[in-house]
Design an enzyme around this catalytic site. Structure first.
Site, PDB file in Angstrom:
ATOM      1  N   ARG A 165     -10.375  -9.760   1.773  1.00 43.59           N
ATOM      2  CA  ARG A 165     -11.236  -9.203   3.662  1.00 43.59           C
ATOM      3  C   ARG A 165     -11.656 -10.881   4.062  1.00 43.59           C
ATOM      4  O   ARG A 165     -12.811 -10.901   2.606  1.00 43.59           O
ATOM      5  CB  ARG A 165     -11.411  -7.667   2.937  1.00 43.59           C
ATOM      6  CG  ARG A 165     -10.175  -6.724   2.453  1.00 43.59           C
ATOM      7  CD  ARG A 165     -10.875  -5.749   2.517  1.00 43.59           C
ATOM      8  NE  ARG A 165      -9.710  -4.255   1.807  1.00 43.59           N
ATOM      9  CZ  ARG A 165      -8.816  -3.864   1.089  1.00 43.59           C
ATOM     10  NH1 ARG A 165      -9.885  -5.147   0.028  1.00 43.59           N
ATOM     11  NH2 ARG A 165      -8.206  -2.648   1.437  1.00 43.59           N
ATOM     12  N   LYS A 188     -12.334  -2.113  -1.261  1.00 43.77           N
ATOM     13  CA  LYS A 188     -12.846  -0.855  -0.909  1.00 43.77           C
ATOM     14  C   LYS A 188     -13.011   0.052  -1.945  1.00 43.77           C
ATOM     15  O   LYS A 188     -12.005   0.548  -3.465  1.00 43.77           O
ATOM     16  CB  LYS A 188     -11.890  -0.621   0.184  1.00 43.77           C
ATOM     17  CG  LYS A 188     -12.177  -0.806   0.906  1.00 43.77           C
ATOM     18  CD  LYS A 188     -11.044  -0.454   2.179  1.00 43.77           C
ATOM     19  CE  LYS A 188     -10.909  -1.421   3.935  1.00 43.77           C
ATOM     20  NZ  LYS A 188     -10.201  -0.547   5.072  1.00 43.77           N
ATOM     21  N   HIS A 256      -8.885 -10.569   9.642  1.00 44.38           N
ATOM     22  CA  HIS A 256      -8.488  -9.910   9.126  1.00 44.38           C
ATOM     23  C   HIS A 256      -6.438 -10.435   9.347  1.00 44.38           C
ATOM     24  O   HIS A 256      -5.746 -10.260   8.202  1.00 44.38           O
ATOM     25  CB  HIS A 256      -8.049  -8.664   9.978  1.00 44.38           C
ATOM     26  CG  HIS A 256      -8.118  -7.603   8.842  1.00 44.38           C
ATOM     27  ND1 HIS A 256      -8.952  -7.035   7.067  1.00 44.38           N
ATOM     28  CD2 HIS A 256      -6.696  -6.958   8.269  1.00 44.38           C
ATOM     29  CE1 HIS A 256      -7.832  -6.624   6.650  1.00 44.38           C
ATOM     30  NE2 HIS A 256      -6.767  -5.676   6.984  1.00 44.38           N
ATOM     31  N   ARG A 259      -4.861 -12.535   6.380  1.00 46.26           N
ATOM     32  CA  ARG A 259      -4.810 -11.375   5.379  1.00 46.26           C
ATOM     33  C   ARG A 259      -3.310 -11.039   5.470  1.00 46.26           C
ATOM     34  O   ARG A 259      -3.204 -10.691   4.363  1.00 46.26           O
ATOM     35  CB  ARG A 259      -5.988 -10.370   4.776  1.00 46.26           C
ATOM     36  CG  ARG A 259      -5.548  -9.311   3.973  1.00 46.26           C
ATOM     37  CD  ARG A 259      -6.523  -8.408   3.583  1.00 46.26           C
ATOM     38  NE  ARG A 259      -6.844  -7.146   3.402  1.00 46.26           N
ATOM     39  CZ  ARG A 259      -6.068  -6.708   2.502  1.00 46.26           C
ATOM     40  NH1 ARG A 259      -6.448  -7.459   1.287  1.00 46.26           N
ATOM     41  NH2 ARG A 259      -6.736  -5.419   1.733  1.00 46.26           N
ATOM     42  N   HIS A 282      -4.283  -2.298  -2.320  1.00 47.83           N
ATOM     43  CA  HIS A 282      -4.003  -1.118  -1.848  1.00 47.83           C
ATOM     44  C   HIS A 282      -4.160  -0.109  -2.688  1.00 47.83           C
ATOM     45  O   HIS A 282      -3.380  -0.354  -3.930  1.00 47.83           O
ATOM     46  CB  HIS A 282      -2.505  -1.136  -1.280  1.00 47.83           C
ATOM     47  CG  HIS A 282      -2.967  -2.121   0.557  1.00 47.83           C
ATOM     48  ND1 HIS A 282      -1.823  -3.035   0.830  1.00 47.83           N
ATOM     49  CD2 HIS A 282      -3.780  -2.845   1.072  1.00 47.83           C
ATOM     50  CE1 HIS A 282      -1.936  -3.484   1.986  1.00 47.83           C
ATOM     51  NE2 HIS A 282      -2.925  -3.488   1.993  1.00 47.83           N
ATOM     52  N   TYR A 291       4.192  -3.776   5.703  1.00 43.88           N
ATOM     53  CA  TYR A 291       4.786  -5.691   6.616  1.00 43.88           C
ATOM     54  C   TYR A 291       5.858  -5.417   6.054  1.00 43.88           C
ATOM     55  O   TYR A 291       6.811  -6.332   6.713  1.00 43.88           O
ATOM     56  CB  TYR A 291       3.727  -6.318   4.796  1.00 43.88           C
ATOM     57  CG  TYR A 291       2.114  -6.052   4.789  1.00 43.88           C
ATOM     58  CD1 TYR A 291       2.480  -6.570   5.949  1.00 43.88           C
ATOM     59  CD2 TYR A 291       1.152  -5.800   4.374  1.00 43.88           C
ATOM     60  CE1 TYR A 291       0.837  -7.138   6.030  1.00 43.88           C
ATOM     61  CE2 TYR A 291       0.291  -5.604   4.057  1.00 43.88           C
ATOM     62  CZ  TYR A 291      -0.436  -6.535   5.100  1.00 43.88           C
ATOM     63  OH  TYR A 291      -1.397  -6.203   5.686  1.00 43.88           O
TER      64      TYR A 291
END
Length: 310
Positions: A165, A188, A256, A259, A282, A291
């Site tokens: 990110r 995150k 983004h 990524r 994730h 994806y």
């Protein structure tokens, strides 16, 4: 967090306790905490108005489906979208489960079993392999000063080559240089992951560090702005915006998207979905599975344009 006046002190304390629980045990990001606090406070305020006063924790944990639906109808009526309402309902369910564990004689079945509104998930918008390479070269060509060009190239290569990110790339400290073969990234919610670093990424960062006119002392940011302070992400966004206009790329060609391109190109090359999940950081595999839909959509485009009977 400041809760609306309609909420009873007991409910406010319970909400604060739940948010502290999320911070301490679940490692939730502060932006998530803020959003959940707002969502649940709004829900509790609605219940106080709808049911004519404040209630105890057991009653708040045993809200019937009719009241929950009334709250959801109010949210939709004031323009809340399906995606946002689904997030709010998720927060309400989490809070209700927390209450049910602590309030005796409660039955949280109605809330916990409620289904959120259906919405179509937005698919990631990756660039093609050629588009990603063109973006890196064209973005770096925007700068007049060699060290700034090297900096912009290094940042964008990290986004595409490591799947970072932009906040993660710009959060690197100076002591990260020279980059190791495997980089430890805090993403995150404070979750850590290990990301392999390609030789090209190490090389571009080394070139930037060689040209950077500022002292890259330990404890200082690796990537610097024109005056030596931390690099503002808006500058990279602006550079890429100019580059995509020159290349004729869509508005979705953002930092983004690099990524997204990293993940999609790995999947197209036969990468394992679980491994890609780890590389991206994730929390849920369902996030990474988006994806696969992108890959299938691209495959169908190729089929329809190339098959003789299409």
């Amino acid at each position: 967090m400041t809760a609306p006046a309609l909420i009873s002190p007991q409910a406010r304390d319970a909400l604060s306790g739940w948010l502290d629980h999320l911070r301490a045990l679940d490692g939730a990001a502060e932006k998530t905490i803020t959003a959940y606090a707002r969502d649940v406070a709004g829900y509790l305020s609605f219940l106080a108005r709808h049911r004519g006063g404040t209630e105890g924790l057991a009653a708040l944990a045993s809200v019937p489906l009719t009241d929950l639906r009334a709250w959801m109808a109010q949210e939709r009526a004031r323009g809340v979208g399906a995606r946002s309402l689904a997030r709010s309902l998720s927060a309400v369910k989490g809070f209700t489960a927390y209450l049910a564990d602590r309030a005796g004689g409660s039955d949280a079945t109605a809330v916990l079993s409620a289904r959120g509104p259906k919405f179509r998930r937005k698919l990631p918008r990756p660039l093609s392999v050629e588009g990603a390479a063109d973006m890196i070269d064209t973005a770096a060509a925007q700068a007049a000063e060699p060290w700034v060009a090297a900096r912009d190239r290094a940042v964008i290569v990290l986004l595409y080559g490591c799947g970072l990110r932009i906040s993660e790339a710009l959060g690197l400290a100076a002591e990260a240089h020279p980059l190791p073969e495997v980089l430890r990234i805090t993403g995150k919610g404070g979750k850590e992951r290990l990301v392999p670093v390609l030789p090209v990424a190490r090389g571009t960062v080394a070139e930037y560090a060689r040209l950077c006119p500022f002292d890259l002392a330990p404890g200082t940011p690796l990537f610097r702005g024109q005056r030596g302070g931390p690099l503002n992400p808006r500058l990279i966004q602006s550079v890429m915006e100019k580059a995509r206009m020159q290349l004729g790329l869509p508005a979705t060609a953002t930092p983004h998207a690099m990524r997204h391109s990293f993940a999609t190109h790995l999947l197209s090359a036969g990468g394992d979905l679980r491994a890609i999940q780890e590389l991206l950081g994730h929390a849920s595999l369902s996030t990474t599975q988006a994806y696969t839909a992108v890959d299938a959509a691209r495959l169908m485009e190729v089929y329809q344009s190339a098959h003789p009977r299409a």
